[in-house]
Design an enzyme around this catalytic site. Structure first.
Site, mmCIF file in Angstrom:
data_model
loop_
_atom_site.group_PDB
_atom_site.id
_atom_site.type_symbol
_atom_site.label_atom_id
_atom_site.label_comp_id
_atom_site.label_asym_id
_atom_site.label_seq_id
_atom_site.Cartn_x
_atom_site.Cartn_y
_atom_site.Cartn_z
ATOM 1 N N ASN A 141 0.866 -1.185 0.000
ATOM 2 C CA ASN A 141 0.000 0.000 0.000
ATOM 3 C C ASN A 141 0.904 1.238 0.000
ATOM 4 O OD1 ASN A 141 -1.705 2.117 0.459
ATOM 5 N ND2 ASN A 141 -2.484 1.388 2.426
ATOM 6 N N GLU A 156 -3.503 0.016 -6.253
ATOM 7 C CA GLU A 156 -3.895 1.265 -6.930
ATOM 8 C C GLU A 156 -5.101 1.917 -6.270
ATOM 9 O OE1 GLU A 156 -4.246 -0.014 -10.963
ATOM 10 O OE2 GLU A 156 -2.086 -0.447 -11.037
ATOM 11 N N GLY A 190 2.083 -2.488 4.809
ATOM 12 C CA GLY A 190 1.114 -1.458 5.173
ATOM 13 C C GLY A 190 0.741 -1.615 6.638
ATOM 14 N N GLY A 191 -0.437 -1.114 6.981
ATOM 15 C CA GLY A 191 -0.866 -1.152 8.379
ATOM 16 C C GLY A 191 -1.946 -2.184 8.620
ATOM 17 N N ASP A 192 -2.699 -1.974 9.692
ATOM 18 C CA ASP A 192 -3.757 -2.918 10.064
ATOM 19 C C ASP A 192 -4.849 -2.981 8.996
ATOM 20 O OD1 ASP A 192 -2.473 -3.434 12.462
ATOM 21 O OD2 ASP A 192 -3.463 -1.771 13.476
HETATM 22 N N1 LIG Z 1 -3.517 2.285 -3.349
HETATM 23 C C1 LIG Z 1 -4.353 2.647 -2.391
HETATM 24 N N2 LIG Z 1 -4.969 3.837 -2.408
HETATM 25 C C2 LIG Z 1 -5.779 4.224 -1.397
HETATM 26 N N3 LIG Z 1 -6.063 3.459 -0.322
HETATM 27 C C3 LIG Z 1 -5.479 2.252 -0.262
HETATM 28 C C4 LIG Z 1 -4.607 1.783 -1.279
HETATM 29 N N4 LIG Z 1 -4.169 0.549 -0.939
HETATM 30 C C5 LIG Z 1 -4.766 0.255 0.242
HETATM 31 N N5 LIG Z 1 -5.557 1.260 0.646
HETATM 32 C C6 LIG Z 1 -6.361 1.365 1.885
HETATM 33 O O1 LIG Z 1 -5.685 2.216 2.802
HETATM 34 C C7 LIG Z 1 -6.161 1.948 4.111
HETATM 35 C C8 LIG Z 1 -5.101 2.246 5.149
HETATM 36 O O2 LIG Z 1 -3.993 1.493 4.883
HETATM 37 P P1 LIG Z 1 -3.004 0.891 5.943
HETATM 38 O O3 LIG Z 1 -3.666 -0.006 6.860
HETATM 39 O O4 LIG Z 1 -1.885 0.307 5.138
HETATM 40 O O5 LIG Z 1 -2.421 2.163 6.711
HETATM 41 P P2 LIG Z 1 -2.896 2.992 7.968
HETATM 42 O O6 LIG Z 1 -4.362 3.145 8.018
HETATM 43 O O7 LIG Z 1 -2.079 4.205 7.970
HETATM 44 O O8 LIG Z 1 -2.421 2.125 9.170
HETATM 45 P P3 LIG Z 1 -3.206 1.390 10.343
HETATM 46 O O9 LIG Z 1 -4.289 0.587 9.689
HETATM 47 O O10 LIG Z 1 -2.141 0.563 10.995
HETATM 48 O O11 LIG Z 1 -3.772 2.452 11.243
HETATM 49 C C9 LIG Z 1 -6.542 0.487 4.112
HETATM 50 O O12 LIG Z 1 -7.816 0.339 4.677
HETATM 51 C C10 LIG Z 1 -6.530 0.072 2.637
HETATM 52 O O13 LIG Z 1 -7.768 -0.505 2.284
HETATM 53 C C1 LIG Z 2 -5.625 10.692 27.031
HETATM 54 C C2 LIG Z 2 -4.549 9.622 26.967
HETATM 55 C C3 LIG Z 2 -5.092 8.411 26.379
HETATM 56 C C4 LIG Z 2 -4.092 7.325 26.144
HETATM 57 C C5 LIG Z 2 -4.835 6.075 25.759
HETATM 58 C C6 LIG Z 2 -4.049 5.126 24.994
HETATM 59 C C7 LIG Z 2 -4.837 3.893 24.715
HETATM 60 C C8 LIG Z 2 -4.356 3.302 23.466
HETATM 61 C C9 LIG Z 2 -4.993 1.989 23.176
HETATM 62 C C10 LIG Z 2 -4.712 1.645 21.752
HETATM 63 C C11 LIG Z 2 -5.559 0.530 21.291
HETATM 64 C C12 LIG Z 2 -5.358 0.302 19.853
HETATM 65 C C13 LIG Z 2 -6.272 -0.735 19.366
HETATM 66 C C14 LIG Z 2 -6.029 -0.997 17.930
HETATM 67 C C15 LIG Z 2 -6.925 -0.830 17.024
HETATM 68 C C16 LIG Z 2 -6.666 -1.107 15.587
HETATM 69 O O1 LIG Z 2 -7.416 -2.219 15.192
HETATM 70 C C17 LIG Z 2 -7.099 0.067 14.716
HETATM 71 C C18 LIG Z 2 -6.578 -0.122 13.309
HETATM 72 O O2 LIG Z 2 -5.237 0.181 13.236
HETATM 73 N N1 LIG Z 2 -6.563 1.311 15.229
HETATM 74 C C19 LIG Z 2 -7.360 2.250 15.655
HETATM 75 O O3 LIG Z 2 -8.550 2.159 15.634
HETATM 76 C C20 LIG Z 2 -6.686 3.488 16.218
HETATM 77 C C21 LIG Z 2 -7.154 3.737 17.620
HETATM 78 C C22 LIG Z 2 -6.291 4.767 18.286
HETATM 79 C C23 LIG Z 2 -6.819 5.104 19.626
HETATM 80 C C24 LIG Z 2 -6.057 6.191 20.339
#
Ligand SMILES: Nc1ncnc2c1ncn2[C@@H]1O[C@H](COP(=O)(O)OP(=O)(O)OP(=O)(O)O)[C@@H](O)[C@H]1O
Ligand SMILES: CCCCCCCCCCCCC/C=C/[C@@H](O)[C@H](CO)NC(=O)CCCCC
Ligand SMILES: [Ca+2]
Length: 559
Positions: free
Chosen positions: A148, A181, A206-208
């Protein structure tokens, strides 16, 4: 441990000192041999051994290659360095690359080069080590990689090219790389087009959110291929055979952090190369017998739903959007009314208040034991009554009605850099349960104390407005029914203050509904039904290793 027969043993040169080098089926070891004479009592001189013995597990050797010693000393006809006398006498060499444990669960690729007297001996070492590596059948040879380019800080392509691809090449892994894409590109490709038979695993950079795409693509494909209907909440799903690797390049990287112990691309690449396998639970989420999504980490209503809904409008801020929206949501302090019904996991080992943690995954005793239970005896689903008091039991289900600041279901710890112990520190990756955390309406001050405890050693559940239950299934119904027009409003992104405020026109109280945050995606319905599918997927990871075993010792491990 059973003594392994030796495959090879030679005296080889390493950094101008002579070493006794030995290989068996599980270990490569080397120990320095001193050539000086040592005076001992009685005036007798004899050779003595110095230094400690170093060992690398064969399963953590990444590659072996013969070195062209001449080319090491010359470059474009100009001498780079004078060869040492001793290496001149040992003109053949081979390099072993292996996993070295660094700080805080990080892995690094380290090299050790042994010099030999004869070319034939050098080749024998290279060939024997290669044969050992080929015998490791869990290692992937062909991988399908999705990058991504827009995740996290938009560094996915650079991270892959600079840090990961060279390691895959070193380990002779071939890859087919797809730079996505658009959103859901990877999911749809996996679900319909990808020739999965050609690969030993799939990898996302990429991320979650990207990981969630991989899960949806693979799980849906597997169910379709096996004729399983995802829309039925009671259906037992068929586990996926291909493993998923995550190269972290997102904003939270919670799945990577909670399965490896760190969000570090090199560490994750090395776990993929050595062919680790970590089973993981997956929750299915339904609304009115219609499949909505899968979840592997957090299903959060109230606080985490509101944080996500707000942060999605601020994607341009990158990872900082969560801090901004987190603070804003904390200040709004909304609570939501509804009924939570759940089926407690009564027959299992472990509770959400345990001090022990899920460690080194497939070897985690609790995951092994509870996974076994699950496969032998899938629990029956019982119906609940709708007219219930605040908390009661109905046919094995427990029903709790109330006003909640947050309802969180954590199928794993959800540890991440923001909260290294996670939302539910004692949750297990592969035990077939999810930890349902109910945070009832309380003062802002108390809610802040609860949140802050996620970042300290104090127990976030030890507060009278918080309860936690380890469950196999749960349902949530908001107090007020959502009409279709309200759902349309939600989908248009407008904030919904509905019946509850119409009933109390003078107040500025909470909106009727929050949103569910499902692994970082907003769900379109507040009323959901969730079931845990034990060990439905496998990752290229091994769970978090106990730290003291390696981190107190120099690397490679001293044996
Ligand atoms: N080429 C692309 N253009 C736009 N969005 C994309 C593309 N490829 C993937 N995505 C979407 O981007 C979203 C975010 O991606 P990703 O999880 O890699 O990063 P993030 O949101 O920054 O990290 P996290 O999920 O760890 O918080 C995903 O839900 C995915 O569906
Ligand atoms: C005022 C001080 C407060 C400090 C509290 C800290 C607590 C942090 C707990 C973090 C838990 C993360 C759980 C993960 C969820 C993921 O599936 C999801 C996708 O990436 N992330 C978020 O939703 C992003 C969620 C981000 C939440 C902050
Ligand atoms: Ca679990």
């Amino acid at each position: 441990m059973e003594k392994q027969p030796r495959l090879l043993a030679s005296q080889l040169l390493l950094k101008n000192s002579l070493f006794e080098v030995s290989l068996n089926r599980v270990l490569l070891t080397w120990k320095e041999i001193a050539t000086k004479k040592k005076r001992v009592s009685g005036g007798i001189h004899h050779p003595f051994k110095v230094g400690t013995s170093h060992g690398v597990s064969v399963s953590e050797i990444l590659a072996v290659r013969e070195l062209d010693v001449d080319s090491e000393t010359k470059d474009d006809g100009r001498w780079q360095k004078m060869p040492q006398k001793s290496t001149e006498a040992y003109p053949y060499a081979f390099t072993v690359s292996y996993v070295e444990r660094a700080w805080q669960h990080r892995w690094r690729c380290s090299d050790v080069t042994f010099h030999c007297l004869e070319g034939a001996l050098c080749q024998q070492w290279v060939q024997t080590i290669r044969e050992q590596l080929t015998a490791l059948t869990s290692r992937p040879k062909h991988l399908l990689v999705y990058i991504n380019p827009y995740g996290g800080k938009q560094q996915g392509e650079r991270i892959y090219e600079q840090k990961v691809a060279p390691l895959f090449t070193l380990a002779s892994i071939s890859t087919h790389v797809i730079v996505t894409e658009h959103a859901n590109h990877a999911r749809d490709h996996l679900r319909t087009e990808a020739e999965l038979k050609k690969y030993d695993g799939v990898v996302c950079v990429g991320g979650d959110g990207m990981f969630s795409e991989m899960v949806h693509g693979l799980v849906s494909r597997t169910q379709r291929d096996n004729g399983v209907d995802q829309n039925s909440p009671e259906e037992k799903l068929v586990p996926c055979t291909l493993r998923i690797g995550i190269i972290p390049a997102g904003s939270t990287d919670c799945i990577c952090y909670a399965t490896v112990g760190i969000n570090d691309p090199v560490t994750s690449a090395l776990h993929i190369i050595v062919g680790d396998a970590q089973p993981m639970d997956v929750c299915s989420v339904h609304h009115n017998n219609t499949f909505l999504r899968y979840s592997v980490s957090l299903l959060g209503y109230g606080f985490y739903g509101d944080v996500l809904a707000d942060s999605e409008r601020k994607r341009w801020m990158g990872p900082a959007r969560y801090d901004f929206s987190g603070f804003k949501t904390f200040l709004t302090h909304h609570y939501y009314e509804g009924t939570v019904s759940f089926l407690p996991a009564t027959d299992i080992l472990g509770t959400p208040r345990d001090k022990t943690r899920c460690r080194a995954g497939s070897r985690c005793f609790i995951c092994q034991h509870n996974g076994q239970l699950y496969s032998e005896d899938a629990p029956e689903i019982c119906e609940t009554d709708t007219d219930v008091s605040d908390s009661e039991y109905k046919g094995g289900w427990r029903v709790i009605r109330g006003k909640f600041l947050a309802i969180n279901a954590a199928s794993m710890s959800c540890a991440c850099p923001r909260s290294p112990k996670g939302l539910s520190p004692a949750a297990h990756l592969a035990d077939g349960t999810t930890d349902l955390i109910l945070v009832r309406k309380c003062s802002r001050f108390n809610f802040l104390r609860h949140l802050l405890r996620h970042t300290s050693k104090y127990d976030q559940f030890d507060m009278n407005f918080v309860e936690v239950h380890r469950v196999r299934r749960f349902r949530f119904t908001p107090r007020y029914c959502q009409s279709d027009s309200e759902l349309d409003l939600r989908e248009n992104g407008k904030r919904l203050f509905s019946q509850i405020c119409r009933d109390h026109p003078a107040c500025s109280c909470s909106p009727a509904y929050s949103s569910w945050n499902c692994d970082g995606e907003i769900l379109p319905h507040a009323a959901i039904e969730v079931g845990v599918h034990c060990q439905l997927i496998k990752l290229f990871a091994r769970g978090i290793e106990e730290q003291p075993v390696f981190e107190d010792l120099p690397n490679p491990c001293v044996v």
